[in-house]
Design a protein around this motif. Structure first.
Motif, PDB file in Angstrom:
ATOM      1  N   ARG A 185      -7.612   6.501  35.855  1.00 41.93           N
ATOM      2  CA  ARG A 185      -7.954   6.455  37.276  1.00 41.93           C
ATOM      3  C   ARG A 185      -8.873   5.261  37.479  1.00 41.93           C
ATOM      4  N   GLY A 186      -8.878   4.690  38.674  1.00 45.16           N
ATOM      5  CA  GLY A 186      -9.760   3.560  38.966  1.00 45.16           C
ATOM      6  C   GLY A 186      -9.008   2.243  38.947  1.00 45.16           C
ATOM      7  N   TRP A 202     -11.820   5.725  34.892  1.00 37.33           N
ATOM      8  CA  TRP A 202     -11.743   6.974  34.140  1.00 37.33           C
ATOM      9  C   TRP A 202     -10.699   6.798  33.041  1.00 37.33           C
ATOM     10  N   LYS A 260     -20.407   7.272  30.655  1.00 36.08           N
ATOM     11  CA  LYS A 260     -20.969   6.719  31.887  1.00 36.08           C
ATOM     12  C   LYS A 260     -21.928   5.575  31.556  1.00 36.08           C
ATOM     13  N   SER A 271     -18.250   1.651  36.738  1.00 36.31           N
ATOM     14  CA  SER A 271     -18.074   0.507  37.643  1.00 36.31           C
ATOM     15  C   SER A 271     -19.045  -0.606  37.281  1.00 36.31           C
ATOM     16  N   GLU A 283     -13.792  -0.723  38.922  1.00 34.97           N
ATOM     17  CA  GLU A 283     -14.175   0.232  39.966  1.00 34.97           C
ATOM     18  C   GLU A 283     -13.803   1.635  39.529  1.00 34.97           C
ATOM     19  N   ASP A 284     -14.801   2.429  39.259  1.00 35.06           N
ATOM     20  CA  ASP A 284     -14.633   3.856  38.984  1.00 35.06           C
ATOM     21  C   ASP A 284     -13.567   4.127  37.909  1.00 35.06           C
ATOM     22  N   ARG A 301     -16.006   8.363  32.388  1.00 36.28           N
ATOM     23  CA  ARG A 301     -16.105   9.196  33.606  1.00 36.28           C
ATOM     24  C   ARG A 301     -16.648   8.353  34.759  1.00 36.28           C
ATOM     25  N   GLY A 302     -15.824   7.470  35.259  1.00 33.72           N
ATOM     26  CA  GLY A 302     -16.222   6.704  36.440  1.00 33.72           C
ATOM     27  C   GLY A 302     -17.203   5.592  36.129  1.00 33.72           C
TER      28      GLY A 302
END
Lengths: 243, 413
Positions: free
Chosen positions: A76-77, A25, A234, A42, A22-23, A39-40
């Motif tokens: 992150r994520g 980073w 991405k 998922s 999930e998302d 960059r994010g």
């Protein structure tokens, strides 16, 4: 030929998914500059999927592979593997996850040069703390599975490239991991031997294993049933291939 | 990961780099082998000394004008002021020391002895009381008879000779009844004492015993004698010396605050001196060894750092396969300890060879049976210390290996 089935996944909030990202980073700090390798991102992967991750170099493909393989954690994520939140784990917990849930196959095989095929395959079992007798029995079974029963006491330099990669596959499977994570598994092999390894993957998938293949070669990626394209950190596309 | 696995990996790594491993542990090898060899040789010497010195008779002690060991010129000058010890002192001790067994006296000098044209230089000429050969321990004869009281009373010109004199003058021929010349004084041989061998190359058999009265006739009476006494048994050793000291002090009118102006010597005195000397050797050895072990440890640390650098990729692979920090840490610590302990073990081997060779050489020089045993405690200590060196030297390289990031390590070429 018998193939070790994937053990039933532990119950989780992943509604049947083996992997839920999930998302994600991943940011590297280089001096004053921040570089966003991911960059994010998922996605979810279900048990017994055969997925190829594709992308040119510098796309974040390797970074993603490191996260999926639990060699690294996202900046992150959330990353959930078999119901376990890997993104919040410490070093030792990650090591345990790598040991039990991830089977790595590398482009350069990464076998220990001084150890025999049997000992190389035995290695994950050593770190899992399995007693010697059992270890040897399991390692032998894994080598038989990749048709190397007669090469067990050979060292890597006494084996051909294809045989080395099969030892690596046996080593990746010996713990019965949730996923087999292969990074350019045919990159150092000629086309014929490469096809041979891809055939082996096919069989393992048919036997119930989940396989994630990281590659930049279209021919190799075509063996998978789903392809995720990465570009500039991405997901560019994520498509099932109906057969 | 169990220890046995770590040891197996470590041994494989060491075997892959045999020469390098050997060169690495050379410092530890030399350190360990020198300490073990020095311990072995000093112990051998100690035992040899104890054997030789105490064979003089552990119950015996002597009252002398001068001590056996003089450590400075000032001390020697001070000693020169001491009053002579007289035969009458011996009689006084005989009367007062009930803890004593035999008590006798001796005087001695070094002269040349002749028989016909044959000369024997540096012979110890001893004037003794008839009981001398029985004090402390019995010195038996090969042939003939001992001196008797009548010889002393009548100052007979007779003597008992040592085995060296026997060899020099008579060989296989009959010595008894022959006349030898001690400084131009005629002396008839009445007995030959059994052979005792050498202490540090000095023969114990190059002597002539004369009755003390005969000696005084030859060389005059103005000489201090040495009183040779023995305690009746080992338990009375202290008492006998105390009683003797009391008599001597009284006869020399020493106030009770004054120190003794005579010396009481036992085999122990010499042993104490010897042991304090060897303690010095021990201390020096330990310091030198400690230094070579520190240097050895630094070399091991350096090579372990090299080993870690060479195997970054392997560490990455192991981590990818599930090795935790402590698994990697243990692997390199075990390798470092094993490497150093191996150096220690080789050092012990070297020490065994070295001390055997040296024992053979020393034994040859002293013409005596001499052994330098390699002690179990020295072996254990050497192994323990070298392992500790390996452990300490391995901590930094091993923790560096353990903290490697698997992603970076796997990328390493």
């Amino acid at each position: 030929m018998s193939v070790a089935p994937v053990p039933p996944s532990t119950t989780a909030q992943t509604d049947g998914a083996l992997i839920r990202a999930e998302d994600l980073w991943r940011t590297y700090v280089m001096g004053a500059e921040e570089i966003h390798a991911l960059r994010g991102v998922s996605f979810t992967i279900a048990p017994n999927e055969y997925v190829a991750v594709m992308g040119p170099s510098g796309s974040g493909k390797s970074t993603l592979m490191n996260l999926i393989g639990c060699l690294d954690t996202p900046s992150r994520g959330r990353y959930v593997l078999r119901g376990k939140v890997v993104s919040e784990m410490n070093d030792d917990e990650l090591a345990a996850i790598r040991n039990r849930e991830i089977g790595f196959v590398f482009q350069t095989f990464n076998l220990l040069p001084r150890a025999t095929a049997l000992h190389n395959v035995e290695l994950p079992l050593v770190y899992a703390g399995i007693p010697k007798e059992e270890r040897l029995a399991q390692a032998r079974r894994a080598l038989e599975m990749v048709d190397l029963a007669d090469r067990m006491s050979h060292k890597p330099n006494e084996l051909s490239g294809g045989q080395r990669q099969r030892v690596a596959v046996a080593r990746a499977l010996v713990m019965g991991p949730a996923i087999l994570l292969a990074d350019e598994p045919t990159g150092n092999l000629d086309t014929v031997t490469g096809e041979e390894i891809m055939g082996l993957f096919e069989r393992l998938h048919a036997g119930g294993n989940t396989i994630i293949l990281v590659t930049h070669e279209k021919d190799i990626a075509d063996h998978a049933h789903r392809t995720i394209h990465i570009r500039d950190g991405k997901i560019e596309s994520d498509e099932e291939r109906r057969r | 990961m169990p220890f046995s696995e770590a040891a197996r990996i470590a041994l494989a790594a060491l075997r892959a780099n045999k020469l390098r491993s050997f060169l690495t542990v050379l410092g530890i090898l030399i350190g360990v082998s020198s300490v073990v060899a020095v311990v072995a040789i000093t112990e051998g010497l100690d035992r040899y000394m104890a054997n030789q010195v105490l064979s003089l008779g552990s119950r015996s002690f002597s009252i002398q004008r001068m001590p056996d060991i003089i450590t400075s010129r000032a001390m020697w000058l001070e000693m020169q002021k001491r009053k002579d010890i007289l035969l009458s002192d011996m009689d006084a001790v005989k009367g007062a020391c009930d803890a004593c067994g035999e008590i006798g006296a001796r005087v001695q000098t070094t002269r040349t002895v002749k028989f016909g044209r044959t000369k024997q230089p540096d012979v110890e000429i001893m004037g003794v009381t008839e009981n001398f050969s029985r004090i402390g321990s019995v010195r038996d004869l090969i042939t003939g008879r001992q001196l008797i009281a009548d010889d002393v009373d009548t100052a007979r010109p007779v003597g008992v000779i040592g085995a060296d004199i026997m060899d020099a003058f008579f060989g296989q021929t009959e010595p008894l009844g022959k006349t030898i010349l001690v400084d131009s004084h005629e002396v008839r041989v009445i007995g030959v004492a059994e052979r005792k061998g050498k202490i540090f190359g000095n023969s114990q058999d190059n002597f002539v015993w004369l009755p003390i009265t005969t000696y005084r006739k030859f060389y005059g009476t103005r000489r201090s004698v040495t009183i040779q006494a023995e305690a009746r048994n080992m338990d009375l050793m202290e008492t006998a010396q105390d009683q003797t000291r009391v008599v001597m002090r009284a006869r020399r009118h020493l106030g009770f605050a004054k120190p003794d102006d005579f010396s009481i010597e036992t085999g122990e005195t010499v042993m104490d001196f010897w042991q304090s000397a060897t303690r010095g050797i021990y201390v020096v050895t330990i310091v030198v060894t400690a230094m070579s072990l520190i240097i050895g440890g630094v070399v091991v640390m350096n090579i372990m750092l090299v080993s870690v650098t060479e195997r970054v990729r392997e560490i990455g692979v192991r981590k990818a396969l599930g090795a935790r920090r402590r698994d990697i840490l243990r692997q390199f610590l075990v390798e470092s300890v094993l490497l150093s302990a191996l150096g220690g073990a080789l050092g012990i081997l070297g020490a065994a060879v070295f001390s055997m060779a040296l024992a053979a050489i020393l034994g040859g020089i002293m013409s005596a049976d001499f052994s330098a045993p390699v002690r179990l405690w020295a072996v254990t200590l050497a192994l323990f210390v070298s392992s500790v060196v390996g452990l300490v030297a391995g901590i930094y390289p091993a923790s560096r290996a353990a903290s490697l990031d698997p992603v970076v390590a796997l990328r390493n070429e």
